[in-house]
Design a protein around this motif. Structure first.
Motif, mmCIF file in Angstrom:
data_model
loop_
_atom_site.group_PDB
_atom_site.id
_atom_site.type_symbol
_atom_site.label_atom_id
_atom_site.label_comp_id
_atom_site.label_asym_id
_atom_site.label_seq_id
_atom_site.Cartn_x
_atom_site.Cartn_y
_atom_site.Cartn_z
ATOM 1 N N GLY A 96 0.780 -1.228 0.000
ATOM 2 C CA GLY A 96 0.000 0.000 0.000
ATOM 3 C C GLY A 96 0.811 1.277 0.000
ATOM 4 O O GLY A 96 0.257 2.370 0.167
ATOM 5 N N LYS A 97 2.133 1.162 -0.208
ATOM 6 C CA LYS A 97 3.009 2.344 -0.174
ATOM 7 C C LYS A 97 3.729 2.561 -1.510
ATOM 8 O O LYS A 97 4.731 3.268 -1.566
ATOM 9 N N SER A 98 3.211 1.976 -2.573
ATOM 10 C CA SER A 98 3.905 2.039 -3.860
ATOM 11 C C SER A 98 4.083 3.472 -4.342
ATOM 12 O O SER A 98 5.175 3.866 -4.787
ATOM 13 N N ALA A 99 3.007 4.258 -4.287
ATOM 14 C CA ALA A 99 3.085 5.633 -4.783
ATOM 15 C C ALA A 99 4.077 6.454 -3.972
ATOM 16 O O ALA A 99 4.807 7.288 -4.515
ATOM 17 N N GLN A 100 4.115 6.213 -2.663
ATOM 18 C CA GLN A 100 5.053 6.965 -1.828
ATOM 19 C C GLN A 100 6.496 6.528 -2.073
ATOM 20 O O GLN A 100 7.420 7.345 -1.963
ATOM 21 N N ALA A 101 6.702 5.254 -2.425
ATOM 22 C CA ALA A 101 8.050 4.798 -2.788
ATOM 23 C C ALA A 101 8.495 5.449 -4.089
ATOM 24 O O ALA A 101 9.648 5.868 -4.232
ATOM 25 N N ILE B 181 2.638 15.654 -1.436
ATOM 26 C CA ILE B 181 1.174 15.670 -1.571
ATOM 27 C C ILE B 181 0.721 14.659 -2.610
ATOM 28 O O ILE B 181 -0.241 13.905 -2.400
ATOM 29 N N GLY B 182 1.410 14.626 -3.766
ATOM 30 C CA GLY B 182 1.028 13.712 -4.840
ATOM 31 C C GLY B 182 1.131 12.258 -4.424
ATOM 32 O O GLY B 182 0.245 11.450 -4.719
ATOM 33 N N GLY B 183 2.224 11.901 -3.732
ATOM 34 C CA GLY B 183 2.384 10.521 -3.270
ATOM 35 C C GLY B 183 1.316 10.124 -2.272
ATOM 36 O O GLY B 183 0.776 9.012 -2.320
ATOM 37 N N TYR B 184 0.987 11.048 -1.370
ATOM 38 C CA TYR B 184 -0.042 10.787 -0.357
ATOM 39 C C TYR B 184 -1.413 10.582 -1.016
ATOM 40 O O TYR B 184 -2.123 9.611 -0.717
ATOM 41 N N LEU B 185 -1.784 11.492 -1.906
ATOM 42 C CA LEU B 185 -3.103 11.428 -2.546
ATOM 43 C C LEU B 185 -3.242 10.191 -3.425
ATOM 44 O O LEU B 185 -4.298 9.558 -3.462
ATOM 45 N N ALA B 186 -2.167 9.844 -4.155
ATOM 46 C CA ALA B 186 -2.244 8.726 -5.091
ATOM 47 C C ALA B 186 -2.431 7.391 -4.386
ATOM 48 O O ALA B 186 -2.955 6.443 -4.974
ATOM 49 N N ASP B 187 -1.995 7.269 -3.125
ATOM 50 C CA ASP B 187 -2.189 6.033 -2.355
ATOM 51 C C ASP B 187 -3.550 5.990 -1.659
ATOM 52 O O ASP B 187 -3.962 4.929 -1.187
ATOM 53 N N PRO C 242 -6.661 8.215 -8.392
ATOM 54 C CA PRO C 242 -5.610 8.948 -9.100
ATOM 55 C C PRO C 242 -6.152 9.835 -10.218
ATOM 56 O O PRO C 242 -5.652 10.941 -10.435
ATOM 57 N N VAL C 243 -7.182 9.371 -10.925
ATOM 58 C CA VAL C 243 -7.718 10.156 -12.040
ATOM 59 C C VAL C 243 -8.426 11.413 -11.535
ATOM 60 O O VAL C 243 -8.252 12.507 -12.091
ATOM 61 N N LYS C 244 -9.219 11.279 -10.479
ATOM 62 C CA LYS C 244 -9.892 12.445 -9.906
ATOM 63 C C LYS C 244 -8.868 13.443 -9.347
ATOM 64 O O LYS C 244 -9.065 14.659 -9.429
ATOM 65 N N THR C 245 -7.783 12.903 -8.800
ATOM 66 C CA THR C 245 -6.708 13.771 -8.315
ATOM 67 C C THR C 245 -6.094 14.554 -9.466
ATOM 68 O O THR C 245 -5.813 15.753 -9.345
ATOM 69 N N LEU C 246 -5.906 13.887 -10.610
ATOM 70 C CA LEU C 246 -5.359 14.560 -11.786
ATOM 71 C C LEU C 246 -6.277 15.675 -12.268
ATOM 72 O O LEU C 246 -5.811 16.760 -12.652
ATOM 73 N N ILE C 247 -7.581 15.418 -12.267
ATOM 74 C CA ILE C 247 -8.543 16.434 -12.714
ATOM 75 C C ILE C 247 -8.447 17.677 -11.839
ATOM 76 O O ILE C 247 -8.405 18.814 -12.332
ATOM 77 N N PHE C 248 -8.390 17.459 -10.536
ATOM 78 C CA PHE C 248 -8.287 18.591 -9.608
ATOM 79 C C PHE C 248 -6.984 19.364 -9.815
ATOM 80 O O PHE C 248 -6.982 20.598 -9.916
ATOM 81 N N LEU C 249 -5.867 18.640 -9.890
ATOM 82 C CA LEU C 249 -4.570 19.298 -9.986
ATOM 83 C C LEU C 249 -4.393 20.047 -11.306
ATOM 84 O O LEU C 249 -3.860 21.163 -11.341
ATOM 85 N N ILE D 6 -0.322 10.112 -11.978
ATOM 86 C CA ILE D 6 -0.287 9.625 -13.359
ATOM 87 C C ILE D 6 0.545 8.349 -13.460
ATOM 88 O O ILE D 6 0.229 7.447 -14.250
ATOM 89 N N ASN D 7 1.590 8.225 -12.637
ATOM 90 C CA ASN D 7 2.364 6.981 -12.623
ATOM 91 C C ASN D 7 1.515 5.815 -12.133
ATOM 92 O O ASN D 7 1.599 4.709 -12.680
ATOM 93 N N MET D 8 0.675 6.051 -11.110
ATOM 94 C CA MET D 8 -0.182 4.990 -10.601
ATOM 95 C C MET D 8 -1.243 4.594 -11.611
ATOM 96 O O MET D 8 -1.567 3.411 -11.763
ATOM 97 N N VAL D 9 -1.786 5.571 -12.333
ATOM 98 C CA VAL D 9 -2.764 5.270 -13.391
ATOM 99 C C VAL D 9 -2.132 4.359 -14.432
ATOM 100 O O VAL D 9 -2.724 3.356 -14.860
ATOM 101 N N MET D 10 -0.912 4.683 -14.843
ATOM 102 C CA MET D 10 -0.243 3.893 -15.873
ATOM 103 C C MET D 10 0.123 2.504 -15.371
ATOM 104 O O MET D 10 -0.116 1.499 -16.063
ATOM 105 N N LEU D 11 0.708 2.397 -14.175
ATOM 106 C CA LEU D 11 1.121 1.095 -13.662
ATOM 107 C C LEU D 11 -0.071 0.158 -13.443
ATOM 108 O O LEU D 11 0.008 -1.038 -13.714
#
Length: 381
Positions: free
Chosen positions: A123-128, A254-260, A264-271, A310-315
């Motif tokens: 559960g920590k992939s995005a933060q890594a 912030i991005g790593g925290y939100l993506a986990d 991720p897509v809704k986060t991208l829309i906001f950002l 965006i990295n999490m969306v792709m992976l």
């Protein structure tokens, strides 16, 4: 950050420095090699083109090898080619050396992204992944301003000498601290390419190529914007780059925290929506020094916060094609760099002021918002 991830972050420090320092030194380079600022801006596009070509090609050629060996080989290429920029005698040789320097960039981050995710806890992939990109953010917070200062007051060629030194240290720590892993390819290259026959893959890449270009449209010409529109002294640009870098450090966390934790897509829309608004404000309000400093921080924050989602969306979408997909994503980032620098420079070619690249950037970021909304509706992610 763990000891194992440190070499990846250090590599990101070198890559981030060489990618972004040219933007702060653009007037110095243009004056020294006797070209206009828009023409010197092609140095940015040349590097980005190298990333676009190098990312998928080098990953495809090297995927059967252990990731540690791939990363060391890529960093050797990165170090040698950056050193060539310190001795390039003219504009055309410099263009070539910048192109060659970009070749290992995307492949390093592409392989590093998958390695970081595999080294992460549950559960920590995005933060890594964000930890790896810490080097990129620290480049903008510390190294780019320092190297910009050195390049402005001594000579711009020293910038690439410093980058080469970082590359040497990265090679050493990759050898010492990155653990051995089996080759990351679990299917054939032909099977990996199947993902890129889908509309979904190219939808993600288009979001990056167009939507993220809004950032580069503004950031590619930040030095002349701050000097000629906001009326800062040329020597102040290196300090102002610290502001953008501080924003990127905050945005990376912030991005790593939100993506986990969030979609991720809704986060991208906001950002991307916030990026659009911020770039519009830069266009209209860049004459104010205090507002410009604030918006430079905000845009830096938003820019780096976009990376982990965006990295999490792709992976998640690529699954068994993760390494090649991550490399293609890095290529798309640098297509956005190329498009941003090119389209952002067009108003300058036609004699408009240096705040107009931000207006172009706002338009491209808005297209990114639309593409993300369409992606959300189509795939419900």
């Amino acid at each position: 950050m763990t000891k194992q991830l440190f070499p990846l972050a250090l590599g990101g420090l070198g890559i981030g420095t060489t990618e972004f320092v040219v933007m702060g030194l653009l007037p110095d380079i243009a004056n020294n090699i006797d070209v206009t600022i828009p023409v010197a801006g092609h140095l940015i596009s040349s590097y980005a083109l190298g990333v676009v070509i190098g990312a998928p090609v080098l990953v495809a050629l090297s995927a059967k090898f252990a990731p540690k060996h791939i990363l060391i080989a890529l960093m050797i290429l990165f170090t040698v080619f950056n050193f060539l920029s310190t001795i390039a005698p003219d504009y055309y040789t410099l263009i070539l050396s910048r192109f060659l320097s970009g070749l290992p960039h995307g492949a390093f981050f592409g392989v590093g992204t998958v390695v970081a995710a595999k080294l992460a806890k549950e559960g920590k992939s995005a933060q890594a992944i964000a930890s790896m990109f810490t080097g990129l953010t620290l480049a903008n917070l510390a190294m780019v301003p320092v190297v910009t200062f050195v390049g402005h007051h001594l000579h711009w060629r020293y910038a690439f000498a410093i980058v080469s030194l970082i590359g040497i240290f990265t090679i050493f720590f990759l050898y010492k601290w990155l653990p051995e892993q089996k080759p990351l390819r679990t299917i054939t290259f032909k099977e990996e390419l199947e993902f890129f026959k889908t509309i979904k893959a190219w939808h993600i890449l288009t979001i990056v190529a167009i939507g993220f270009a809004g950032l580069f449209s503004w950031f590619s010409y930040i030095a002349p914007l701050l000097i000629h529109v906001t009326n800062f002294e040329a020597g102040s640009v290196s300090y102002l780059m610290v502001v953008a870098g501080a924003g990127m450090v905050v945005g990376n966390v912030i991005g790593g925290y939100l993506a986990d934790r969030k979609s991720p897509v809704k986060t991208l829309i906001f950002l991307l929506s916030m990026m659009t608004i911020s770039l519009l404000l830069i266009f209209f309000l860049s004459q104010s020094k205090s507002i410009s400093v604030f918006l430079t921080f905000i845009c830096g924050t938003l820019a780096m916060a976009l990376s982990s989602p965006i990295n999490m969306v792709m992976l998640k979408s690529a699954k068994h094609s993760a390494m090649l997909a991550a490399a293609f994503l890095q290529a798309a980032f640098n297509v956005s760099n190329t498009l941003g620098a090119f389209f952002g420079g067009l108003p300058l070619v036609f004699g408009l002021n240096y705040n107009y690249p931000a207006l172009v950037g706002a338009s491209m970021a808005m297209i990114g918002v639309v593409l993300c909304v369409l992606f959300l509706k189509r795939y419900n992610e």
